[in-house]
Scaffold this active site. Structure first.
Site, PDB file in Angstrom:
ATOM      1  N   HIS A 279       0.804  -1.216   0.000  1.00  0.00           N
ATOM      2  CA  HIS A 279       0.000   0.000   0.000  1.00  0.00           C
ATOM      3  C   HIS A 279       0.838   1.267   0.000  1.00  0.00           C
ATOM      4  CE1 HIS A 279      -3.654   2.323   1.565  1.00  0.00           C
ATOM      5  NE2 HIS A 279      -4.043   1.723   0.458  1.00  0.00           N
ATOM      6  N   LYS A 281       3.112   4.467  -0.999  1.00  0.00           N
ATOM      7  CA  LYS A 281       3.225   5.416  -2.106  1.00  0.00           C
ATOM      8  C   LYS A 281       4.453   6.292  -1.856  1.00  0.00           C
ATOM      9  CE  LYS A 281      -1.326   4.313  -2.419  1.00  0.00           C
ATOM     10  NZ  LYS A 281      -2.095   3.546  -1.407  1.00  0.00           N
ATOM     11  N   HIS A 505      -8.626  10.904  -0.307  1.00  0.00           N
ATOM     12  CA  HIS A 505      -7.872   9.650  -0.298  1.00  0.00           C
ATOM     13  C   HIS A 505      -6.625   9.831   0.569  1.00  0.00           C
ATOM     14  CE1 HIS A 505      -5.393   6.309  -2.161  1.00  0.00           C
ATOM     15  NE2 HIS A 505      -6.517   5.696  -1.848  1.00  0.00           N
ATOM     16  N   LYS A 507      -4.529  10.377   4.061  1.00  0.00           N
ATOM     17  CA  LYS A 507      -4.645   9.838   5.420  1.00  0.00           C
ATOM     18  C   LYS A 507      -3.728  10.638   6.329  1.00  0.00           C
ATOM     19  CE  LYS A 507      -5.354   6.159   2.544  1.00  0.00           C
ATOM     20  NZ  LYS A 507      -5.104   6.248   1.098  1.00  0.00           N
TER      21      LYS A 507
END
Length: 612
Positions: A279, A281, A505, A507
């Site tokens: 997950h 990025k 999107h 967090k």
């Protein structure tokens, strides 16, 4: 079989049973997202220099439908559901609630496949053949809305072709200048194309900004991501004059053929723990003059960059150590960022990333002012347990953050939520909460947690309508088992940054330092949602941390960035103030408000007249 193996075997069986009950629902969610994406407006491929912009910008979504290779076909929604929803929930409560909600969902769900009438809800025609042929929001299968203002929302704007350059405001300097002016935080959001107010924000960027030669002469680059659309990524590499420069992409899901591009290497990340995901990025750019790290929240797909709210930490360029030196200890910062980055890259146990770890060793990171907080799959014990996940955050915040009153909550803002247990004490406040509030005095109570997550109404009225919820894969079945979360939910409001209509999107995690929320003790930007898979779960009487997924984020601490004990919260660029992505303090859900849930039918049309 020793005790550890027996424990692991029983735990795995427990996880498998829970996953099987959720798998059917995730597949239904995927189908729902596909139908929604199919009914949205699409981008034109007729001119690669043009971008068709509209309020829905429905392209390959961060959670919508993606074309995959034959051995990897699935929907992004189902994958996000797997990655952001823990399969490790050992609770069996809420079965009746799940059944009840599912029954209501099936009764409510009705997707209209007729083409929309160009006059929308304002159509005056009564010809039965016309009504049968075309879809009329407010007249077909739903009750007409009362207000004229609501009816106006149902008319989708016409498609407009705009050059990419149209989004470069004449009031903005080039990105290199804006990046320099963003110091000492170097924190950006993206421009949401259909929310024009975000175009003028100097603390926003677009993907091509990161490839600009004004930032330096790129020699080669590394991209770590969950999802990648090669056509989208390589188009901008080509436009930046970087075609042929070596690019390594580590991914979870890919669209496109790497062989179609020169000097491009793509490697699928092997996940050693079942139901985990890659997950992370992150980008690393190697220049002739140094190296730069970008840690962010956007998948490498169009819709993530064009419409959803994303966050980016774009580091300054770190210079080489000089004299050909390569050292893990030399050129280290007070935040230990260099060592943390090297350890993270080596944790993959992939030779290509081992090479990048050696490259990083040759540069001077002494000016880096953020801490790296990462997660890697595994069962972590001893000192290793404090290197990853929420235990790394716990040690960092306890050692370097200031203190506040126990009554002030931890604010967690996310795009998905996993299975957390029968109540907040099961994990949310007792484990993750304690890690994000380590100065909390040990009393009978636990840290209060506020969760910023969009409501169903906020998604319905977003810039993309219901499609805006495609990156919010909070599952109905998961929610039904933990409806105690209702007391924690807060709205997604970003009036200060003019992006309330751009669904998040991003967090982030923070804790206010003052009762009026005008300042915070720390701020964390990360790929990790609120889930055990992302942050880890303590086991064996708190001597082992079990993590399923790869995640990465950065922790902003006042001590290292502004030499103070707290950040002042602002919504415009001000010296030594943190420009927040959403409004503080957050607003609690009004009574009767429901969070956005995947797999739930909706009769009320969104702003484009679409129902589910």
């Amino acid at each position: 079989m020793n005790a550890d193996e027996e424990f692991a075997r029983k735990l795995q069986l427990q996880f498998d049973a829970e996953f099987e009950t959720q798998e059917k629902q995730m597949k239904e969610d995927a189908i729902l997202a596909q139908k929604l994406a199919a009914r949205s407006h699409n981008l034109s491929d007729s001119d690669e220099d043009d971008v068709i912009v509209q309020s829905t910008m429905a392209t390959t979504s961060s959670c919508g439908t993606v074309k995959l290779s034959q051995n990897e076909k699935c929907s992004e929604t189902s994958l996000h559901s797997m990655s952001d929803s823990d399969a490790d929930n050992d609770e069996n409560c809420g079965d009746e609630q799940v059944k009840s909600l599912a029954t209501n969902s099936q009764a409510d769900r009705k997707v209209n496949n007729k083409p929309p009438c160009k006059y929308g809800a304002k159509c005056y025609r009564k010809n039965p053949e016309h009504l049968k042929e075309f879809y009329h929001p407010g007249k077909d299968e739903v009750e007409p809305l009362n207000s004229e203002e609501s009816k106006k929302e149902f008319n989708p704007p016409p498609l407009k072709k705009r050059k990419y350059e149209d989004y470069k405001s004449r009031y903005q300097k080039d990105f290199a200048a804006r990046h320099l002016a963003s110091a000492p935080f170097y924190f950006f959001l993206n421009k949401a194309y259909s929310v024009k107010e975000t175009h003028e924000d100097p603390l926003t960027l677009v993907f091509p900004d990161l490839l600009s030669n004004s930032l330096g002469d790129i020699v080669e680059s590394l991209q770590l991501t969950f999802m990648v659309d090669l056509e989208f990524v390589m188009k901008y590499y080509k436009k930046a004059g970087l075609e042929g420069k070596p690019v390594l992409i580590m991914y979870g899901i890919i669209e496109g053929q790497p062989s179609d591009y020169q000097n491009l290497t793509c490697k699928k990340v092997d996940i050693p723990i079942q139901y985990g995901t890659h997950h992370t990025k992150m980008m690393i750019f190697l220049y002739t003059s140094g190296i730069r790290v970008v840690i962010h929240t956007a998948n490498l797909v169009e819709d993530d960059w064009y419409e959803k709210t994303q966050g980016y930490w774009v580091s300054p360029v770190f210079p080489p150590l000089g004299n050909g030196k390569s050292s893990l200890l030399e050129g280290e910062s007070p935040t230990q960022f260099k060592q943390s980055l090297v350890n993270y890259l080596l944790a993959y146990k992939v030779s290509a990333l081992g090479r990048w770890a050696n490259i990083v060793k040759g540069y001077d990171f002494s000016s880096c002012n953020v801490m790296l907080i990462a997660s890697v799959p595994g069962y972590h014990t001893g000192e290793t347990m404090h290197k990853w996940g929420h235990m790394k955050a716990r040690r960092a915040i306890k050692s370097h953050a200031g203190s506040c009153k126990n009554s002030l909550p931890i604010v967690m803002q996310c795009s998905s939520i996993g299975s957390l247990g029968k109540d907040a004490k099961s994990w949310l406040s007792s484990e993750l909460g304690i890690s994000l509030a380590p100065t909390f005095e040990k009393t009978a109570s636990q840290p209060k947690v506020d969760i910023v997550y969009p409501s169903e109404e906020e998604v319905r009225t977003s810039s993309q309508g219901y499609l805006g919820g495609s990156c919010l894969p909070f599952n109905m079945a998961t929610y039904a088992k933990q409806m105690w979360m209702d007391q924690h939910f807060h709205l997604w409001r970003s009036e200060g940054r003019k992006r309330s209509k751009s669904m998040p999107h991003i967090k982030t995690y923070t804790r206010p330092a003052s009762p009026d929320y005008s300042s915070v003790l720390y701020f964390m930007l990360t790929s990790a949602n609120i889930s055990k898979a992302a942050w880890g779960q303590l086991q064996k009487q708190n001597t082992q941390l079990f993590i399923r997924s790869y995640e990465v984020g950065v922790l902003f601490l006042p001590k290292f960035i502004i030499k103070e004990s707290e950040f002042k919260v602002t919504y415009t660029r001000e010296k030594n103030c943190l420009c927040f992505p959403y409004d503080m303090p957050p607003t609690s859900y009004p009574s009767g408000t429901r969070p956005w849930l995947m797999g739930v039918g909706r009769k009320k049309p969104d702003v484009f007249g679409i129902t589910l």
